[in-house]
Design a protein around this motif. Structure first.
Motif, PDB file in Angstrom:
ATOM      1  N   VAL A  20       0.869  -1.238  -0.207  1.00 49.01           N
ATOM      2  CA  VAL A  20      -0.010  -0.033   0.134  1.00 49.01           C
ATOM      3  C   VAL A  20       1.087   1.319  -0.022  1.00 49.01           C
ATOM      4  N   THR A  21       0.569   1.976  -0.860  1.00 50.37           N
ATOM      5  CA  THR A  21       1.347   3.680  -0.804  1.00 50.37           C
ATOM      6  C   THR A  21       0.289   4.453  -0.978  1.00 50.37           C
ATOM      7  N   ALA A  22       0.624   5.607  -0.346  1.00 47.78           N
ATOM      8  CA  ALA A  22      -0.050   6.921  -0.154  1.00 47.78           C
ATOM      9  C   ALA A  22       0.489   8.193  -0.332  1.00 47.78           C
ATOM     10  N   HIS A  23      -0.112   8.989  -1.156  1.00 52.28           N
ATOM     11  CA  HIS A  23       0.607  10.406  -1.463  1.00 52.28           C
ATOM     12  C   HIS A  23      -0.347  11.366  -0.917  1.00 52.28           C
ATOM     13  N   LEU A  24       0.097  12.471  -0.570  1.00 48.99           N
ATOM     14  CA  LEU A  24      -0.845  13.536  -0.562  1.00 48.99           C
ATOM     15  C   LEU A  24      -0.611  14.703  -1.836  1.00 48.99           C
ATOM     16  N   LEU A  25      -1.699  15.274  -2.439  1.00 51.97           N
ATOM     17  CA  LEU A  25      -1.675  16.228  -3.300  1.00 51.97           C
ATOM     18  C   LEU A  25      -1.814  17.612  -2.421  1.00 51.97           C
ATOM     19  N   ARG A  37      11.754  16.108  -5.250  1.00 47.31           N
ATOM     20  CA  ARG A  37      12.527  15.620  -6.129  1.00 47.31           C
ATOM     21  C   ARG A  37      13.374  14.573  -5.454  1.00 47.31           C
ATOM     22  N   THR A  38      13.337  13.156  -5.719  1.00 46.89           N
ATOM     23  CA  THR A  38      14.000  12.124  -5.104  1.00 46.89           C
ATOM     24  C   THR A  38      15.440  11.791  -5.316  1.00 46.89           C
ATOM     25  N   THR A  39      16.167  11.416  -4.321  1.00 47.27           N
ATOM     26  CA  THR A  39      17.558  11.187  -4.148  1.00 47.27           C
ATOM     27  C   THR A  39      17.887  10.242  -5.212  1.00 47.27           C
ATOM     28  N   ARG A  40      17.315   9.132  -5.597  1.00 49.13           N
ATOM     29  CA  ARG A  40      17.678   8.094  -6.262  1.00 49.13           C
ATOM     30  C   ARG A  40      17.518   8.616  -7.830  1.00 49.13           C
ATOM     31  N   ASP A  41      16.799   9.287  -8.108  1.00 44.90           N
ATOM     32  CA  ASP A  41      16.615   9.569  -9.682  1.00 44.90           C
ATOM     33  C   ASP A  41      16.182  11.166  -9.735  1.00 44.90           C
ATOM     34  N   HIS A  42      17.211  11.773 -10.126  1.00 46.35           N
ATOM     35  CA  HIS A  42      17.107  13.559 -10.006  1.00 46.35           C
ATOM     36  C   HIS A  42      16.096  13.663 -11.356  1.00 46.35           C
ATOM     37  N   THR A  43      15.866  12.806 -12.239  1.00 43.08           N
ATOM     38  CA  THR A  43      14.763  13.165 -13.203  1.00 43.08           C
ATOM     39  C   THR A  43      13.374  13.151 -12.710  1.00 43.08           C
ATOM     40  N   ARG A  44      13.105  12.426 -11.394  1.00 45.59           N
ATOM     41  CA  ARG A  44      11.877  12.069 -10.992  1.00 45.59           C
ATOM     42  C   ARG A  44      11.521  12.826  -9.840  1.00 45.59           C
ATOM     43  N   TRP A  45      10.152  13.486  -9.874  1.00 45.83           N
ATOM     44  CA  TRP A  45       9.710  14.216  -8.801  1.00 45.83           C
ATOM     45  C   TRP A  45       8.428  13.331  -8.490  1.00 45.83           C
ATOM     46  N   GLN A  46       8.069  13.581  -7.049  1.00 43.97           N
ATOM     47  CA  GLN A  46       6.822  12.728  -6.571  1.00 43.97           C
ATOM     48  C   GLN A  46       6.275  13.779  -5.681  1.00 43.97           C
ATOM     49  N   LEU A  47       5.036  13.308  -5.222  1.00 48.95           N
ATOM     50  CA  LEU A  47       4.110  14.007  -4.209  1.00 48.95           C
ATOM     51  C   LEU A  47       4.711  13.588  -3.017  1.00 48.95           C
ATOM     52  N   PRO A  48       4.396  14.367  -2.049  1.00 48.55           N
ATOM     53  CA  PRO A  48       5.060  13.709  -0.522  1.00 48.55           C
ATOM     54  C   PRO A  48       4.052  12.376  -0.346  1.00 48.55           C
ATOM     55  N   GLY A  49       4.764  11.404   0.366  1.00 47.83           N
ATOM     56  CA  GLY A  49       3.799  10.088   0.533  1.00 47.83           C
ATOM     57  C   GLY A  49       5.023   9.150   0.208  1.00 47.83           C
ATOM     58  N   GLY A  50       4.309   7.811   0.332  1.00 45.35           N
ATOM     59  CA  GLY A  50       5.323   6.543   0.211  1.00 45.35           C
ATOM     60  C   GLY A  50       4.610   5.356   0.824  1.00 45.35           C
TER      61      GLY A  50
END
Length: 169
Positions: A20-25, A37-50
């Motif tokens: 189960v993953t959950a994020h906040l808009l 921006r994630t530290t694993r992939d600087h081309t990838r941005w995400q919403l807060p969550g996990g």
């Protein structure tokens, strides 16, 4: 794009159950989205969550992850969308992915953002269309579908067929 539920044979040694993953808009007063921006992939941005922990509700997981990643207390207030995502490989589990709305990000919140640098190393507020283009395509598709069908929208997503679907955030 909601489709007929997929049923797939499962190997005996494949992990069972769903992660189960959950994020906040998170929106600011101008309607811009907070992305990290994630530290694993600087081309990838995400919403807060996990990922939710064992025994943790999706709403609690979204709030906890947002607090860990940004230092902000942001409650999961209402469901935007939920998706079922089948495992992309034999060593992974299927996933149920939630996105919740939260309260408006105020100026004082922006000044208080403290990043969890082991996972994220930058943040920004961007107009919805720009932010959606930088998100993972499956997450962008969830938000696009919710925008078309309203809050509480459910979607079956198959990562293997993402190239066959047009995502227009």
């Amino acid at each position: 794009m909601t489709s007929a539920p997929a049923v797939r044979p499962v190997a005996a040694d494949r992990p069972h159950g769903c992660a189960v993953t959950a994020h906040l808009l998170v929106l600011d007063e101008a309607g811009r989205w907070l992305t990290l921006r994630t530290t694993r992939d600087h081309t990838r941005w995400q919403l807060p969550g996990g990922r939710a922990r064992h025994g943790e509700s999706p709403a609690a997981a979204a709030s906890r992850e947002a607090r860990e990643e940004t230092g902000l207390t942001l409650p999961a207030e209402s469901l935007i969308t939920v998706a079922w995502v089948p495992a992309g490989s034999i060593d992974r589990r299927d996933r149920i992915a939630f996105v919740f709305a939260t309260r408006t990000l105020r100026l004082r919140d922006q000044a208080a953002i403290t990043l969890q640098t082991s996972e994220v190393d930058d943040w920004q507020l961007s107009p919805a269309q720009y932010a959606a283009r930088r998100l993972h395509p499956l997450l962008a598709e969830r938000l696009t579908e919710a925008g078309l069908h309203g809050p509480g929208h459910y979607i079956d997503q198959d990562p293997a067929s993402i190239r066959e679907r047009a995502v227009m955030p």
